[in-house]
Each structure stands twice: as structure tokens, then as C-alpha cells.
Design a protein around this motif. Structure first.
Motif, PDB file in Angstrom:
ATOM      1  N   ASP A  87      30.122 -18.793  12.579  1.00 35.45           N
ATOM      2  CA  ASP A  87      29.878 -20.103  12.425  1.00 35.45           C
ATOM      3  C   ASP A  87      27.939 -20.061  12.763  1.00 35.45           C
ATOM      4  O   ASP A  87      27.808 -19.281  13.171  1.00 35.45           O
ATOM      5  N   THR A  88      27.819 -20.876  11.294  1.00 38.95           N
ATOM      6  CA  THR A  88      26.749 -20.192  11.283  1.00 38.95           C
ATOM      7  C   THR A  88      25.250 -21.258  11.298  1.00 38.95           C
ATOM      8  O   THR A  88      24.385 -21.634  11.051  1.00 38.95           O
ATOM      9  N   SER A  89      25.998 -22.567  11.869  1.00 38.66           N
ATOM     10  CA  SER A  89      25.138 -23.472  12.082  1.00 38.66           C
ATOM     11  C   SER A  89      23.630 -23.538  12.832  1.00 38.66           C
ATOM     12  O   SER A  89      23.428 -23.923  12.249  1.00 38.66           O
ATOM     13  N   ASP A  90      23.894 -22.379  13.581  1.00 43.50           N
ATOM     14  CA  ASP A  90      22.299 -22.206  14.479  1.00 43.50           C
ATOM     15  C   ASP A  90      22.110 -20.833  13.950  1.00 43.50           C
ATOM     16  O   ASP A  90      20.775 -20.556  14.328  1.00 43.50           O
ATOM     17  N   LEU A  91      22.184 -20.276  12.364  1.00 42.42           N
ATOM     18  CA  LEU A  91      22.000 -18.744  12.117  1.00 42.42           C
ATOM     19  C   LEU A  91      21.200 -18.716  10.826  1.00 42.42           C
ATOM     20  O   LEU A  91      21.306 -19.907  10.316  1.00 42.42           O
ATOM     21  N   THR A  92      19.630 -18.205  10.483  1.00 38.89           N
ATOM     22  CA  THR A  92      19.152 -18.220   9.521  1.00 38.89           C
ATOM     23  C   THR A  92      19.650 -17.514   8.148  1.00 38.89           C
ATOM     24  O   THR A  92      21.166 -16.768   8.413  1.00 38.89           O
ATOM     25  N   ILE A  93      19.254 -17.293   7.247  1.00 36.88           N
ATOM     26  CA  ILE A  93      20.287 -16.379   5.940  1.00 36.88           C
ATOM     27  C   ILE A  93      19.475 -15.702   6.052  1.00 36.88           C
ATOM     28  O   ILE A  93      21.081 -14.813   5.977  1.00 36.88           O
ATOM     29  N   GLU A  94      19.235 -14.454   6.517  1.00 38.15           N
ATOM     30  CA  GLU A  94      18.421 -13.303   7.209  1.00 38.15           C
ATOM     31  C   GLU A  94      19.641 -12.515   7.715  1.00 38.15           C
ATOM     32  O   GLU A  94      20.293 -11.546   8.826  1.00 38.15           O
ATOM     33  N   GLN A  95      19.705 -13.807   9.646  1.00 35.51           N
ATOM     34  CA  GLN A  95      20.842 -13.324  10.956  1.00 35.51           C
ATOM     35  C   GLN A  95      21.982 -13.439  10.044  1.00 35.51           C
ATOM     36  O   GLN A  95      23.150 -12.653  10.709  1.00 35.51           O
ATOM     37  N   THR A  96      22.333 -14.347   9.292  1.00 32.66           N
ATOM     38  CA  THR A  96      23.409 -14.523   9.019  1.00 32.66           C
ATOM     39  C   THR A  96      24.551 -13.436   8.266  1.00 32.66           C
ATOM     40  O   THR A  96      25.128 -12.392   8.141  1.00 32.66           O
ATOM     41  N   VAL A  97      23.524 -12.558   6.825  1.00 41.63           N
ATOM     42  CA  VAL A  97      23.994 -11.833   6.467  1.00 41.63           C
ATOM     43  C   VAL A  97      23.472 -10.189   7.383  1.00 41.63           C
ATOM     44  O   VAL A  97      24.396  -9.006   7.334  1.00 41.63           O
TER      45      VAL A  97
END
Length: 183
Positions: free
Chosen positions: A157-167
Motif C-alpha cells: 500500500d503506497t497511499s502515503d509513501l513517497t517514490i523514494e520510500q516506496t523504492v
């Protein structure tokens, strides 16, 4: 740097506007030898006779979708055999997810399913230069993803993640949670 001894295929999927393109590109950039393969390219190569995938898809549209996935898997396997880590990005929903593992037999396969909530999809869609949603709604595509897709690989769930955090989260968890039986 790579965590993998043998190059393989990381499939990044999710609804439109879930961040697949950006995440796949950034993930591929983490490897010394990598390819960012966009599965939708094979759909766009059909100049005449292309049937768009609608909610009540025709047999021809489904056959073209299957062809697109087979071509993507074939290209990904060829790149992996040549020593490249492949990050394959496409919308792969329902039983097609398991088929991708079958198409990639003999190749290490990892799956990342980006699952931001429909509200986040609406917000991201509004910020994009292109309009991915037409006949489909974020709610319908999200429902199909969550209800019809086998729970294999790393669902995030990437709703509240930045691109960098997701990667970063993918990089930390993909090797233990994302592997599927493709070899």
C-alpha cells in the motif's frame, strides 16, 4: 548493486496512476545492469486492428492482452539470459498474474503489486499529464486488482509513501516476500 546472483525479472504492477512507471525506473536504476521493460509498448505497437481492453472485453481484446503478456515475458527472459536484471512494468490483474510466472519458467521472478487506495489514485491521476482512466474508474480497477488477483508476491500500500520510500521498501522486502515460483 544487486542482491541477485542470477538476473531475473521483477514485475511491477498495479492500477493506473499507482506509480508503476516511476517506481520501475527507479528500481531498475539500483542495478549495475538493468532493463526497464514497459509491457504496454507491445499493445501500442499494434497499428491497425487493436482492440482496447474494456470491462466487458471481447475475445479478441483478451487474445491481444495475452499476446502482450507473452511478448513481455519473452523479451524479459531474453534480457535476463543476457545478464540484465529486468524490471517489467504493466497492469497485470487477475489470473494473468499467475500466467506471467508460467511464461517465465526457468527465470527468477519477483512480483511487486502497488496498491494505493482509490482516493490516492484519483489524486495521482489529477497530477499526471496523461489520462489513464476513461471507461475504467480507479475504484473498479482497484476492486478487480484486490478481488481477482492471486495474492502472490509483495503487495504494498503506497497511499502515503513517497517514490523514494516506496523504492526503499521494495528493495528491502522484495527478495524475501516477492519471489514466486518461476524457476
Amino acid at each position: 548493486m544487486t542482491h541477485l546472483q542470477n538476473p531475473g525479472v521483477i514485475i511491477v504492477t498495479g492500477a493506473m496512476a499507482s506509480g508503476k512507471s516511476t517506481i520501475a525506473q527507479r528500481l531498475a536504476e539500483k542495478f549495475e545492469r538493468a532493463v526497464h521493460l514497459r509491457g504496454d509498448t507491445f499493445r501500442r505497437m499494434i497499428v491497425r486492428g487493436r482492440e482496447e481492453l474494456l470491462p466487458d472485453a471481447s475475445e479478441e481484446a483478451l487474445a491481444q492482452l495475452e499476446l502482450r503478456y507473452r511478448l513481455s515475458a519473452s523479451a524479459a527472459a531474453a534480457y535476463a539470459a543476457a545478464g540484465f536484471q529486468v524490471v517489467l512494468q504493466d497492469i497485470i490483474i487477475g489470473p494473468h498474474m499467475q500466467n506471467m510466472g508460467n511464461f517465465l519458467k526457468g527465470v527468477p521472478v519477483y512480483i511487486v503489486v502497488l496498491t494505493p487506495n482509490p482516493e490516492a489514485l484519483h489524486q495521482r491521476e489529477a497530477l499526471r499529464d496523461k489520462n489513464g482512466y476513461g471507461i475504467w474508474s480507479p475504484e473498479e480497477l482497484d476492486r478487480r486488482l484486490r478481488e481477482e488477483t492471486p495474492r502472490i508476491g509483495l503487495w504494498l500500500d503506497t497511499s502515503d509513501l513517497t517514490i523514494e520510500q516506496t523504492v526503499d521498501v521494495i528493495w528491502e522486502r522484495i527478495w524475501s516476500e516477492g519471489k514466486i515460483e518461476g524457476e
